[in-house]
Design a protein around this motif. Structure first.
Motif, short mmCIF file in Angstrom:
data_model
loop_
_atom_site.label_atom_id
_atom_site.label_comp_id
_atom_site.label_asym_id
_atom_site.label_seq_id
_atom_site.Cartn_x
_atom_site.Cartn_y
_atom_site.Cartn_z
N ARG A 1 30.57 -13.29 15.80
CA ARG A 1 31.32 -13.80 14.73
C ARG A 1 32.58 -14.49 14.07
NH1 ARG A 1 27.36 -14.47 11.70
NH2 ARG A 1 28.16 -14.65 9.37
N GLY A 2 33.06 -14.44 15.38
CA GLY A 2 34.22 -14.76 15.64
C GLY A 2 34.80 -16.10 15.22
N CYS B 1 39.23 -17.46 23.47
CA CYS B 1 37.82 -17.75 22.65
C CYS B 1 37.33 -19.27 24.15
CB CYS B 1 38.09 -19.44 21.46
SG CYS B 1 36.63 -19.86 21.37
N SER C 1 33.64 -9.18 23.32
CA SER C 1 33.74 -9.43 21.46
C SER C 1 35.15 -10.12 21.42
CB SER C 1 34.27 -8.20 20.73
OG SER C 1 33.48 -7.55 21.02
N PRO D 1 35.28 -15.04 20.69
CA PRO D 1 34.68 -15.73 20.30
C PRO D 1 34.03 -16.68 21.30
CG PRO D 1 36.48 -15.60 18.58
CD PRO D 1 36.50 -14.88 20.22
N ILE E 1 40.93 -14.51 10.09
CA ILE E 1 41.36 -14.27 11.35
C ILE E 1 41.64 -12.74 10.89
CG2 ILE E 1 42.25 -13.65 13.36
CD1 ILE E 1 42.03 -17.07 13.80
N ARG F 1 39.10 -10.93 9.23
CA ARG F 1 38.57 -9.31 10.26
C ARG F 1 38.82 -8.14 10.56
NH1 ARG F 1 34.36 -11.69 11.96
NH2 ARG F 1 34.46 -11.02 13.91
N ASP G 1 31.81 -5.26 10.95
CA ASP G 1 31.39 -6.69 9.98
C ASP G 1 30.06 -6.20 9.40
OD1 ASP G 1 33.41 -8.14 10.79
OD2 ASP G 1 32.37 -9.55 11.93
#
Ligand code: PEP
Ligand code: MG
Length: 552
Positions: A10-11, A172, A192, A194, A236, A239, A511
């Motif tokens: 979900r990043g 990423c 973890s 993205p 970001i 999160r 999350d």
């Protein structure tokens, strides 16, 4: 410009692109000068050097990457590969070309086997590139270096590349190739980071392009406006705040408890899951005990592993799944016949039924482990088609001393007769990965039909509702253990459809925990009702996530 692919996790990320150098061109077909022995000696030295280099990287990488790199090192020193290369050189082919052809032949065999093994073919391609680079005296293609964080864009990433990635620098991962179970996706999920894989136009990105990558939607916005960059940075930060929020038991805004459980693939993953707040285990995949083995593990060997797992969850629920062999997880001693469509073949409970002693041994090992610890053990079967198969599994489980015996809902037929099943099983656990694959008739391993593999599809949601309603009517729990439970907004809808617990990769717990706290049960049901009426997965997501839906 906007690009799209398959998002992993979900990043979100914003940053500048750095491209991985392109792979070396294929060595041209050609003949060596005639001295086969000298040509072979050069190649043999390159094979040994690459094997040693990968072995060395394995030790330096440690962790999960170590095993992957050790496997690559072993491939480079595989005697049958060596024999094949030698034979090609003796027939006159140049060393470079012989290496390329021999490894390509090996890759074809793996690709022909499909599933997990096919995806390992990429690892072999990397070994081939390293050997050819050494023969040419050029640097092997690898991850670029940078002093500042960057978005790494590559055709694909091999284990040798990812193992030594500086995770503080990579914002990423974006790859042109690869599917949801590719090496890049596995790495991204476990760390973890993205990632968006299978981005057909990824190689249009050039060094320095600024991108916003959103794994949840699988989209990459190239050279976005200052406003989009600012909004992304804010998301970001939000999160990050969620990730650091206090760990509380899973619950809705009105206090309705929704236990949040972990999906685990080995006892070694248990400690991290507990640290991230897993309230138990909703899916323990037992294939790790069997994959790569030439015989089934003994009762004692299995029992020791199950005890190790259960000890982490004293007083808590642990749902163990009986061996799910077949399809993407072939096992020579259980599923050895060739099948044209293995996903529709002898897999899961069907394969266990054909080799009942393996099933019985596993259930005995589980019952023994239960007696040694005070975790609450639940056991379930994969790939169950109907109530008669449920009868079969539940009665063997009870005969062997298990207290709580249930089935996974992965085949649409099971959902269609959910009321019959709920009268026999102690619980249901919905495997949305397979349930989606079978409902939409789209192989979950196949990139070309990946867009069908969307559990938001109203057809899948309707089956979930049938299962949820049957569970409520007959008073049995209905958990979710497929990837869908890790999508926070879909998790809310699944609860609205009757799911009583959610199990997911531990990295997703924070999350989902945060999202559940934003809705009451009534609001979750209202969102679910809207999604059920949609015509497509995209529409279902849109109506369920629109803010006005929560005032319904
Ligand atoms: C599923 O199918 O949703 C599931 C949880 O099982 P697996 O992904 O192991 O097939
Ligand atoms: Mg499954």
């Amino acid at each position: 410009m906007e690009l799209s692919g398959i998002g992993v996790g979900r990043g979100l990320a914003v940053g500048a692109v750095l491209r991985m150098p392109d792979p070396l061109p294929e060595p041209a077909a050609g003949q060596h000068g005639g001295d086969a022995a000298a040509e072979y000696a050069t190649v043999k030295a390159a094979l040994a050097a690459v094997s040693a280099e990968l072995g060395d990287r394995a030790v330096r990488a440690g962790g999960d990457a170590q095993a992957v790199l050790e496997a690559a090192s072993m491939m480079a020193s595989d005697p049958s590969l060596d024999d094949d290369i030698k034979a090609r050189i003796e027939a006159g082919t140049t060393g470079e070309r012989a290496v390329f052809e021999a490894i390509a032949a090996f890759q074809d065999i793996l690709i022909g086997m499909g599933g997990y093994l096919a995806e390992r073919a990429a690892d072999l391609g990397d070994v081939s590139q390293r050997i050819v680079a050494r023969l040419r005296g050029v640097a092997a293609p690898g991850v670029p270096e940078s002093d500042t964080p960057f978005v790494l864009v590559a055709q694909d990433l091999a284990p040798a590349d990812t193992a030594l990635l500086d995770l503080d620098k990579v914002l990423c991962l974006i790859t042109r190739d690869g599917g949801p179970t590719s090496h890049t996706a596995i790495l991204a999920r476990s760390k973890s980071i993205p990632a968006i894989v299978g981005v057909g136009r990824a190689l249009e990105l050039v060094d320095g392009d600024v991108v916003v990558a959103d794994a949840a939607s699988g989209t990459i916005t190239v050279n976005p406006s200052a406003q989009i960059i600012a909004q992304t940075r804010e998301r970001i930060a939000q999160r990050a705040a969620i990730a650091h929020a206090p760990i509380t038991p899973g619950a809705l805004a009105d206090g309705t408890p929704i236990p949040l459980l972990a999906n685990l693939g080995s006892p070694a993953e248990a400690a991290d899951a507990v640290a991230l707040g897993a309230e138990g285990v909703g899916l323990f995949r037992t294939e790790f005990l069997f994959l790569g083995a030439t015989r089934a593990p003994t009762v004692a060997e299995q029992q020791a592993q199950y005890v190790q797992l259960l000890q982490h969850f004293s007083g808590k629920k642990v749902v163990v799944r009986a061996l799910d062999a077949g399809a993407d997880k072939p096992l020579s001693f259980l599923t050895n016949s060739h099948e044209e469509n293995p996903a529709l073949g002898l897999r899961g409970l069907r394969a266990l039924r054909a080799s009942e002693q393996i099933l019985r041994d596993q259930l005995v090992a589980l019952a023994n482990a239960q007696a040694e610890t005070d975790a609450e053990l639940w056991v379930m079967a994969p790939m169950v088609a109907d109530a008669a198969e449920t009868d079969y599994f539940v009665s063997i489980g009870r005969e062997l001393g298990l207290e709580t015996v249930g089935v996974m809902a992965e085949v649409p037929s099971l959902a269609l007769v959910a009321e019959q099943v709920a009268q026999v099983a102690d619980f249901l656990s919905i495997g949305t990965n397979d349930l989606t694959q079978y409902t939409l008739a789209a192989d979950r391993m196949l990139g070309s039909v990946a867009s069908y593999q969307d559990p938001w599809h109203p057809a899948v949601l309707r089956l979930v509702k049938m299962l949820g309603d049957a569970g409520a009517r007959f008073g049995i729990p209905v958990g979710i253990c497929g990837e869908a439970a890790a999508d926070p907004q879909l998790a809310v809808v699944l609860v609205g459809l009757g799911a009583t617990s959610l199990s997911m990769t531990p990295a997703a717990l924070a999350d989902v925990r945060a999202e559940l706290l934003t809705v009451t049960l009534g609001q979750a049901k209202a969102k679910a009702a809207l999604a059920l009426l949609a015509r497509t997965a995209v529409e279902a997501r849109a109506v369920a996530t629109a803010t006005e839906s929560i005032t319904a």
